[in-house]
Design a protein around this motif. Structure first.
Motif, PDB file in Angstrom:
ATOM      1  N   ARG A  10       0.921  -1.173  -0.104  1.00  0.00           N
ATOM      2  CA  ARG A  10       0.004   0.101  -0.048  1.00  0.00           C
ATOM      3  C   ARG A  10       0.967   1.413  -0.057  1.00  0.00           C
ATOM      4  O   ARG A  10       0.500   2.243  -0.754  1.00  0.00           O
ATOM      5  N   ASP A  11       1.828   1.191   0.848  1.00  0.00           N
ATOM      6  CA  ASP A  11       2.746   2.540   0.821  1.00  0.00           C
ATOM      7  C   ASP A  11       3.858   2.801  -0.081  1.00  0.00           C
ATOM      8  O   ASP A  11       4.464   3.783  -0.117  1.00  0.00           O
ATOM      9  N   SER A  12       4.124   1.457  -0.825  1.00  0.00           N
ATOM     10  CA  SER A  12       5.427   1.564  -1.642  1.00  0.00           C
ATOM     11  C   SER A  12       5.056   2.578  -2.844  1.00  0.00           C
ATOM     12  O   SER A  12       4.060   2.469  -3.376  1.00  0.00           O
ATOM     13  N   ARG A  13       6.343   3.138  -3.021  1.00  0.00           N
ATOM     14  CA  ARG A  13       6.305   4.068  -4.414  1.00  0.00           C
ATOM     15  C   ARG A  13       7.291   3.372  -5.409  1.00  0.00           C
ATOM     16  O   ARG A  13       7.273   3.903  -6.609  1.00  0.00           O
ATOM     17  N   SER A  14       7.990   2.347  -4.977  1.00  0.00           N
ATOM     18  CA  SER A  14       8.994   1.767  -5.976  1.00  0.00           C
ATOM     19  C   SER A  14       8.814   0.113  -6.285  1.00  0.00           C
ATOM     20  O   SER A  14       9.339  -0.182  -7.102  1.00  0.00           O
ATOM     21  N   LEU A  15       8.088  -0.312  -5.435  1.00  0.00           N
ATOM     22  CA  LEU A  15       7.790  -1.805  -5.709  1.00  0.00           C
ATOM     23  C   LEU A  15       7.046  -2.178  -7.084  1.00  0.00           C
ATOM     24  O   LEU A  15       5.911  -1.504  -7.248  1.00  0.00           O
ATOM     25  N   GLU A  16       7.703  -2.935  -7.868  1.00  0.00           N
ATOM     26  CA  GLU A  16       7.477  -3.085  -9.046  1.00  0.00           C
ATOM     27  C   GLU A  16       6.562  -4.363  -9.414  1.00  0.00           C
ATOM     28  O   GLU A  16       5.693  -4.931  -9.978  1.00  0.00           O
ATOM     29  N   SER A  17       7.100  -5.436  -8.844  1.00  0.00           N
ATOM     30  CA  SER A  17       7.001  -6.924  -8.839  1.00  0.00           C
ATOM     31  C   SER A  17       6.820  -7.517  -7.582  1.00  0.00           C
ATOM     32  O   SER A  17       7.550  -7.467  -6.464  1.00  0.00           O
ATOM     33  N   LEU A  18       5.644  -8.371  -7.441  1.00  0.00           N
ATOM     34  CA  LEU A  18       5.266  -9.076  -6.182  1.00  0.00           C
ATOM     35  C   LEU A  18       5.068 -10.350  -6.448  1.00  0.00           C
ATOM     36  O   LEU A  18       3.854 -10.825  -7.097  1.00  0.00           O
ATOM     37  N   ARG A  19       5.932 -11.261  -5.983  1.00  0.00           N
ATOM     38  CA  ARG A  19       5.748 -12.978  -6.044  1.00  0.00           C
ATOM     39  C   ARG A  19       5.362 -13.520  -5.032  1.00  0.00           C
ATOM     40  O   ARG A  19       6.268 -13.569  -4.125  1.00  0.00           O
ATOM     41  N   LEU A  20       4.233 -13.882  -4.777  1.00  0.00           N
ATOM     42  CA  LEU A  20       3.612 -14.622  -3.658  1.00  0.00           C
ATOM     43  C   LEU A  20       3.152 -15.828  -3.832  1.00  0.00           C
ATOM     44  O   LEU A  20       2.212 -16.486  -3.250  1.00  0.00           O
ATOM     45  N   TYR A  21       3.794 -16.554  -4.745  1.00  0.00           N
ATOM     46  CA  TYR A  21       3.424 -17.935  -5.446  1.00  0.00           C
ATOM     47  C   TYR A  21       3.578 -18.965  -4.100  1.00  0.00           C
ATOM     48  O   TYR A  21       4.434 -18.979  -3.208  1.00  0.00           O
ATOM     49  N   LEU A  22       2.531 -19.872  -4.031  1.00  0.00           N
ATOM     50  CA  LEU A  22       2.663 -20.890  -3.153  1.00  0.00           C
ATOM     51  C   LEU A  22       2.930 -20.482  -1.568  1.00  0.00           C
ATOM     52  O   LEU A  22       3.769 -20.806  -0.573  1.00  0.00           O
ATOM     53  N   ASN A  23       2.239 -19.486  -1.087  1.00  0.00           N
ATOM     54  CA  ASN A  23       2.186 -18.861   0.223  1.00  0.00           C
ATOM     55  C   ASN A  23       0.936 -19.116   1.391  1.00  0.00           C
ATOM     56  O   ASN A  23       1.005 -18.311   2.322  1.00  0.00           O
ATOM     57  N   GLY A  24      -0.104 -19.854   0.800  1.00  0.00           N
ATOM     58  CA  GLY A  24      -1.109 -20.257   1.491  1.00  0.00           C
ATOM     59  C   GLY A  24      -1.894 -18.975   1.676  1.00  0.00           C
ATOM     60  O   GLY A  24      -2.711 -18.939   2.679  1.00  0.00           O
ATOM     61  N   ILE A  25      -2.023 -18.252   0.769  1.00  0.00           N
ATOM     62  CA  ILE A  25      -2.910 -17.036   0.832  1.00  0.00           C
ATOM     63  C   ILE A  25      -4.312 -17.201   0.548  1.00  0.00           C
ATOM     64  O   ILE A  25      -4.555 -17.832  -0.500  1.00  0.00           O
ATOM     65  N   ASP A  26      -5.153 -17.079   1.609  1.00  0.00           N
ATOM     66  CA  ASP A  26      -6.642 -17.266   1.438  1.00  0.00           C
ATOM     67  C   ASP A  26      -7.512 -16.212   0.775  1.00  0.00           C
ATOM     68  O   ASP A  26      -6.586 -15.148   0.569  1.00  0.00           O
ATOM     69  N   HIS A  27      -8.618 -16.380   0.871  1.00  0.00           N
ATOM     70  CA  HIS A  27      -9.563 -15.299   0.473  1.00  0.00           C
ATOM     71  C   HIS A  27      -9.316 -13.873   1.485  1.00  0.00           C
ATOM     72  O   HIS A  27      -9.372 -12.856   0.715  1.00  0.00           O
ATOM     73  N   GLN A  28      -9.390 -13.991   2.592  1.00  0.00           N
ATOM     74  CA  GLN A  28      -8.846 -13.018   3.422  1.00  0.00           C
ATOM     75  C   GLN A  28      -7.661 -12.252   3.031  1.00  0.00           C
ATOM     76  O   GLN A  28      -7.494 -10.897   2.940  1.00  0.00           O
ATOM     77  N   GLY A  29      -6.551 -12.990   2.725  1.00  0.00           N
ATOM     78  CA  GLY A  29      -5.188 -12.272   2.306  1.00  0.00           C
ATOM     79  C   GLY A  29      -5.488 -11.656   0.976  1.00  0.00           C
ATOM     80  O   GLY A  29      -4.795 -10.688   0.648  1.00  0.00           O
ATOM     81  N   ALA A  30      -6.068 -12.365   0.073  1.00  0.00           N
ATOM     82  CA  ALA A  30      -6.317 -11.754  -1.273  1.00  0.00           C
ATOM     83  C   ALA A  30      -7.000 -10.406  -1.032  1.00  0.00           C
ATOM     84  O   ALA A  30      -6.899  -9.599  -2.005  1.00  0.00           O
ATOM     85  N   ILE A  31      -7.974 -10.458  -0.177  1.00  0.00           N
ATOM     86  CA  ILE A  31      -8.834  -8.972   0.137  1.00  0.00           C
ATOM     87  C   ILE A  31      -7.701  -8.193   0.571  1.00  0.00           C
ATOM     88  O   ILE A  31      -7.735  -7.030   0.068  1.00  0.00           O
ATOM     89  N   MET A  32      -6.945  -8.219   1.551  1.00  0.00           N
ATOM     90  CA  MET A  32      -6.234  -7.358   1.984  1.00  0.00           C
ATOM     91  C   MET A  32      -5.090  -6.917   0.928  1.00  0.00           C
ATOM     92  O   MET A  32      -4.763  -5.793   0.756  1.00  0.00           O
ATOM     93  N   LEU A  33      -4.784  -7.860   0.027  1.00  0.00           N
ATOM     94  CA  LEU A  33      -3.633  -7.403  -1.120  1.00  0.00           C
ATOM     95  C   LEU A  33      -4.501  -6.587  -2.072  1.00  0.00           C
ATOM     96  O   LEU A  33      -3.992  -5.598  -2.775  1.00  0.00           O
ATOM     97  N   ALA A  34      -5.605  -6.639  -2.370  1.00  0.00           N
ATOM     98  CA  ALA A  34      -6.434  -6.429  -3.230  1.00  0.00           C
ATOM     99  C   ALA A  34      -6.763  -4.893  -2.787  1.00  0.00           C
ATOM    100  O   ALA A  34      -6.433  -3.772  -3.713  1.00  0.00           O
ATOM    101  N   ASP A  35      -7.267  -4.699  -1.541  1.00  0.00           N
ATOM    102  CA  ASP A  35      -7.223  -3.133  -0.686  1.00  0.00           C
ATOM    103  C   ASP A  35      -5.837  -2.503  -1.062  1.00  0.00           C
ATOM    104  O   ASP A  35      -5.939  -1.355  -1.530  1.00  0.00           O
ATOM    105  N   ALA A  36      -4.764  -3.172  -0.801  1.00  0.00           N
ATOM    106  CA  ALA A  36      -3.539  -2.347  -0.897  1.00  0.00           C
ATOM    107  C   ALA A  36      -3.079  -1.952  -2.136  1.00  0.00           C
ATOM    108  O   ALA A  36      -2.843  -0.747  -2.346  1.00  0.00           O
ATOM    109  N   LEU A  37      -3.528  -2.723  -3.195  1.00  0.00           N
ATOM    110  CA  LEU A  37      -3.088  -2.412  -4.658  1.00  0.00           C
ATOM    111  C   LEU A  37      -4.033  -1.540  -5.134  1.00  0.00           C
ATOM    112  O   LEU A  37      -3.446  -0.875  -6.174  1.00  0.00           O
ATOM    113  N   MET A  38      -5.196  -1.282  -4.749  1.00  0.00           N
ATOM    114  CA  MET A  38      -6.113  -0.187  -5.190  1.00  0.00           C
ATOM    115  C   MET A  38      -5.567   1.306  -4.927  1.00  0.00           C
ATOM    116  O   MET A  38      -5.578   2.097  -5.514  1.00  0.00           O
TER     117      MET A  38
END
Length: 114
Positions: A10-38
Motif C-alpha cells: 500500500r505504501d510503496s512507491r517503488s515496488l514493481e513486482s510482487l511474487r507470492l506464489y505458493l504462500n497459503g494466501i486465502d480469500h482474506q489475504g487476497a482481499i487485503m492485497l487487493a485493497d492495498a493494490l487499489m
C-alpha cells in the motif's frame, strides 16, 4: 504476516513486482492485497499462483484490476477457486475427476469458470 506485506504494498512507491506464489494466501489475504493494490501505483506484476484464494479472493482481485491501471500482469494459475482451479479464459471446465496439469500456455489473466 500478510497484513505487514499488504501495508508495505500500500505504501510503496517503488515496488514493481510482487511474487507470492505458493504462500497459503486465502480469500482474506487476497482481499487485503487487493485493497492495498487499489492504493498502489507502482506494482505492475503480481503472482499469487498456487494459493487457496477462493472465489471471494479472486473476485476482490478482479475488482482491483478495474481500479488499478498500473498492474499489467496478474498470475493466479493453480489457485483453488470455488470447485476447482483457475484456468485460462476460454478453456472448457475440467471433468470432476480430472486433476490440473501443467501447460506450456502462459496466460496473463485467468478465469475461475464459476
Amino acid at each position: 504476516g500478510l497484513a505487514a506485506v499488504a501495508a508495505l504494498v500500500r505504501d510503496s512507491r517503488s515496488l514493481e513486482s510482487l511474487r507470492l506464489y505458493l504462500n497459503g494466501i486465502d480469500h482474506q489475504g487476497a482481499i487485503m492485497l487487493a485493497d492495498a493494490l487499489m492504493l498502489n501505483a507502482s506494482v505492475v506484476e503480481l503472482d499469487v499462483g498456487a494459493n487457496p484464494l477462493g472465489s471471494h479472493g479472486v473476485f476482490s482481485l478482479a475488482v482491483m484490476l478495474g481500479r488499478n491501471a498500473q498492474l499489467s500482469s496478474l498470475d493466479i494459475r493453480g489457485c483453488e477457486v470455488g470447485y476447482g482451479y483457475a484456468r485460462p479464459v476460454n478453456t472448457p471446465p475440467l471433468p470432476a475427476h480430472a486433476t490440473p496439469t501443467s501447460s506450456s500456455q502462459q496466460p496473463q489473466r485467468t478465469s475461475s469458470g464459476e
